[in-house]
Write a protein that holds these residues in place. Structure first.
Motif, short mmCIF file in Angstrom:
data_model
loop_
_atom_site.label_atom_id
_atom_site.label_comp_id
_atom_site.label_asym_id
_atom_site.label_seq_id
_atom_site.Cartn_x
_atom_site.Cartn_y
_atom_site.Cartn_z
N VAL A 14 0.77 -1.03 0.07
CA VAL A 14 -0.09 0.03 0.20
C VAL A 14 0.90 1.20 -0.12
N MET A 15 0.69 1.88 -0.89
CA MET A 15 1.62 3.34 -0.99
C MET A 15 0.89 4.49 -0.91
N ARG A 16 1.47 5.58 -0.31
CA ARG A 16 1.00 6.87 -0.31
C ARG A 16 1.96 7.91 -0.26
N ASP A 17 1.88 8.97 -0.98
CA ASP A 17 2.85 9.97 -1.23
C ASP A 17 4.30 9.44 -1.54
N GLY A 18 4.33 8.22 -2.02
CA GLY A 18 5.60 7.96 -2.42
C GLY A 18 6.36 6.95 -1.69
N ARG A 19 5.59 6.79 -0.53
CA ARG A 19 6.13 5.74 0.50
C ARG A 19 5.31 4.76 0.78
N VAL A 20 5.77 3.54 1.14
CA VAL A 20 4.99 2.25 1.52
C VAL A 20 4.47 2.53 2.96
N GLU A 21 3.00 2.57 2.95
CA GLU A 21 2.35 2.63 4.23
C GLU A 21 2.19 1.39 5.11
N GLU A 22 2.16 0.30 3.98
CA GLU A 22 2.03 -1.25 4.72
C GLU A 22 2.24 -2.30 3.66
N SER A 23 2.97 -3.41 3.89
CA SER A 23 3.07 -4.13 3.27
C SER A 23 2.85 -5.82 3.72
N GLY A 24 2.56 -6.60 3.16
CA GLY A 24 2.54 -8.03 3.70
C GLY A 24 1.61 -8.85 2.91
N PRO A 25 1.74 -10.33 3.28
CA PRO A 25 0.33 -11.19 2.56
C PRO A 25 -1.08 -10.33 2.49
N THR A 26 -1.67 -10.56 1.37
CA THR A 26 -2.68 -9.77 1.33
C THR A 26 -3.91 -10.05 2.28
N ALA A 27 -4.06 -11.42 2.73
CA ALA A 27 -5.27 -11.75 3.64
C ALA A 27 -4.80 -10.93 5.22
N GLU A 28 -3.53 -10.97 5.36
CA GLU A 28 -2.97 -10.47 6.57
C GLU A 28 -3.16 -8.86 6.71
N VAL A 29 -3.05 -8.29 5.62
CA VAL A 29 -3.00 -6.83 5.38
C VAL A 29 -4.58 -6.47 5.59
N LEU A 30 -5.53 -7.02 4.84
CA LEU A 30 -6.82 -6.75 4.45
C LEU A 30 -7.58 -7.15 6.05
N VAL A 31 -7.22 -8.05 6.61
CA VAL A 31 -7.97 -8.54 7.75
C VAL A 31 -7.57 -7.79 8.83
N ALA A 32 -6.38 -7.50 8.85
CA ALA A 32 -5.82 -6.84 10.29
C ALA A 32 -4.83 -5.74 9.70
N PRO A 33 -5.29 -4.56 9.14
CA PRO A 33 -4.50 -3.63 8.76
C PRO A 33 -3.74 -2.76 9.79
N THR A 34 -2.50 -2.42 9.97
CA THR A 34 -2.01 -1.86 10.84
C THR A 34 -1.88 -0.23 10.59
N ALA A 35 -2.00 0.33 9.24
CA ALA A 35 -1.97 1.58 9.08
C ALA A 35 -3.37 2.15 8.94
N ALA A 36 -3.35 3.46 9.32
CA ALA A 36 -4.71 4.14 9.48
C ALA A 36 -5.24 4.23 7.82
N TYR A 37 -4.25 4.57 6.92
CA TYR A 37 -4.34 5.00 5.61
C TYR A 37 -5.02 3.43 4.96
N THR A 38 -4.40 2.33 5.19
CA THR A 38 -4.96 1.18 4.60
C THR A 38 -6.58 0.92 5.17
N ARG A 39 -6.82 1.33 6.48
CA ARG A 39 -8.34 1.29 7.16
C ARG A 39 -9.14 2.23 6.18
N THR A 40 -8.57 3.35 5.86
CA THR A 40 -9.23 4.36 5.07
C THR A 40 -9.80 3.45 3.77
N LEU A 41 -9.09 3.06 3.00
CA LEU A 41 -9.09 2.49 1.55
C LEU A 41 -10.07 1.43 1.72
#
Length: 567
Positions: free
Chosen positions: A242-269
């Protein structure tokens, strides 16, 4: 995931990006578009780069294939591509001659827009043959045989005939298949798919993504998928970045990122993706039974052509529905279903072949130009899909908003200026936007200007023709919330044209499902999309990417309870 006692081998590495930075030279100074990102792609795997426009995801992909714009430079980091023999090649710093040897043979690109990516004066067979010729194929018969083989491989019927056709003779989905065939011509190890389905209907999108998956499994290629659609990434990718403003906000296995996102931006998406979030209504859908309709369409028929003895093309056949005041009626279906033709007829831009359209006390089909039609245009306004194309690039935003008032002789200069500023505030744009031109605005800001221009004549009905389909998911969510607020405050009635049932389910009160000009289902949204009486409706619902894959909490999106701000 493999463990210490797992007999399965770990996936072989293919692409490794480490601490990558990309900078563009501009008149205003250097702009750092990518800021020290890391990502990894395994052979046969799918890594998705997700983010809004301007997040840097396309610049990162262009760096991987050496196709940055002339003013773009990799200013730091490493990009390595590992071959079957385990040898890693550093891509940063390659000369153009070395890049030409790699592109097509080891790295293939599926671009976003098949309309602009295919030469309109060359056959699609020539487009697929081009990488073969570039890399030394000279035997015409061998080239033609390989082109026909590739077009058949990507699922085009009668590939030999298709090879001799021009892009305008193919549908959007067919043109995208041609681009996939060209990317696969030399069997590359890495496929970069840059928003490969963003311009396609949901059912065609599903078909194209299925095709990429099938070819990936058959060839073992790795896929770097660039998308702003988190639902597509959720359904198709093994790894998510997951990228924002040129940086990686969060990364990892898809299921893990979507089920338990750690970044507020990912939760917004996640919250903003209509097919991933559990819909939290901004207001209850209105009960529409027994309400007096503001818009009434009866037995509408629209024909095109038919000259010189040829049979006419029937774009709409026997279409009927009502829209109560203050509600939203959606017209949904694929390209060619008749949605836009119906919307333009309601707005008085096209006279139907037969049938009746009544808006309040006006019989629209009886209007034949002149003052009556000009006055009616104040009652129904149209918002197009592409605000950049519908806004005059030479005018300031203030002039754009004032123009409808000038054209209808309303107010003096000061009154028109005051109305323009009021409507900027109404759509949550700051006053300083008034002096800017469309090119200086983001996509979401331009769409807000288009909405303000439609509202400045104080219409009763607004026809929204795919008005959010070209926007990033977070901007799309902002515009939908804006439309809901304006409807509540001003009592507006919407005709909402869309191919996206996930959005329709979120915003509409009633819906007509159109297929090839015929209404296959019509009624309240909960009934039509819940019962799914017609097979075509079921197909549209099944094609929504990520639908049902993720279950989020019922917590409302923050913007549902806070003041709206411009993107």
């Amino acid at each position: 995931m493999t463990g210490p006692h797992d007999p399965r081998p770990a996936p072989a590495p293919l692409l490794a990006v480490r601490d990558l930075s990309v900078t563009y030279r501009t008149r205003r100074g250097p702009v750092e578009a990518v800021r020290g990102i890391d990502l990894t792609l395994t052979r046969g795997g799918v890594t998705a780069l997700v983010g809004e426009s301007g997040s840097g995801k396309s610049s990162a992909a262009q760096a991987v294939i050496g196709l940055l714009a002339d003013n773009g430079t990799v200013t730091g980091g490493s990009i390595t591509l590992t071959g079957d023999d385990g040898t890693a090649q550093e891509l940063v710093g390659l000369r153009e001659r070395e890049w030409r040897a790699l592109r097509g043979t080891r790295i293939g690109l599926i671009p976003q827009d098949p309309t602009s990516s295919l030469d309109p004066v060359r056959t699609v067979g020539d487009a697929v043959a081009e990488p073969l010729r570039i890399h030394g194929w000279r035997d015409r018969d061998a080239i033609r045989a390989r082109v026909v083989e590739l077009l058949g491989l990507v699922g085009l019927d009668d590939p030999a005939t298709r090879a001799g056709q021009y892009p305008h003779e193919l549908s959007g989905g067919m043109r995208q298949r041609v681009l996939i065939a060209a990317a696969l011509a030399l069997e590359p190890e890495l496929l970069i798919a840059d928003e490969p389905t963003s311009a396609l209907d949901v059912t065609v999108q599903a078909t194209v993504l299925d095709l990429i998956d099938e070819l990936r499994e058959a060839t073992g290629a790795g896929v770097l998928l660039i998308t702003h659609d988190l639902a597509v990434a959720a359904e198709r990718a093994d790894t998510l970045v997951v990228m924002r403003d040129g940086r990686v906000e969060e990364s990892g296995p898809t299921a893990e990122v979507l089920v338990a996102p750690t970044a507020a931006y990912t939760r917004t998406l996640l919250s903003d993706a209509p097919s991933l979030r559990r819909v939290v209504d901004r207001r209850p859908h209105l009960p529409v039974e027994a309400q007096e309709p503001l818009v009434s369409v009866r037995s509408l028929r629209q024909e095109f052509g038919g000259r010189s003895g040829a049979a006419p093309f029937v774009a709409i056949e026997d279409l009927s529905f009502d829209i109560p005041r203050g509600t939203t009626h959606a017209l949904v279906g694929e390209s060619g279903s008749g949605k836009t033709t119906t919307g333009r007829a309601i707005a008085g831009f096209r006279t139907p072949t037969a049938g009746a359209i009544r808006v309040a006390d006006t019989e629209v089909t009886a209007l034949r130009g002149g003052r009556a039609l000009r006055e009616f245009r104040s009652t129904v306004q149209l918002v197009h899909q592409n605000p950049f194309g519908s806004l005059d690039p030479r005018q300031t935003v203030s002039a754009i908003l004032e123009e409808p008032l000038r054209n209808t002789g309303r107010g003096d200069r000061a009154e028109r200026r005051s109305a323009a500023m009021h409507h900027l505030d109404l759509v949550a744009l700051p006053a300083e936007v008034a002096t800017r031109r469309p090119r200086e605005l983001s996509g979401g800001q331009r769409q807000r200007v288009a909405i303000a221009r439609a509202l400045i004549l104080q219409p009763d009905v607004v026809v929204l023709d795919e008005a959010v389909s070209a926007l990033d998911v977070t901007v799309q969510a902002q515009i939908l919330r804006l439309l809901a607020r304006l409807q509540d405050e001003l009592g507006l009635t919407y005709v909402f044209i869309s191919h996206d049932l996930a959005v329709v389910r979120q915003v509409a009160d009633t819906v007509s499902v159109l297929r090839r000009g015929v209404q296959v289902e019509q009624g309240e949204v909960a009934q039509v999309l819940g019962d799914r009486h017609h097979e075509y409706t079921r197909q549209l619902l099944a094609a929504i990417p990520g639908a049902g894959d993720i279950r989020l909490t019922d917590t409302p999106h923050p913007a549902d309870t806070q003041e709206l701000t411009s993107p």
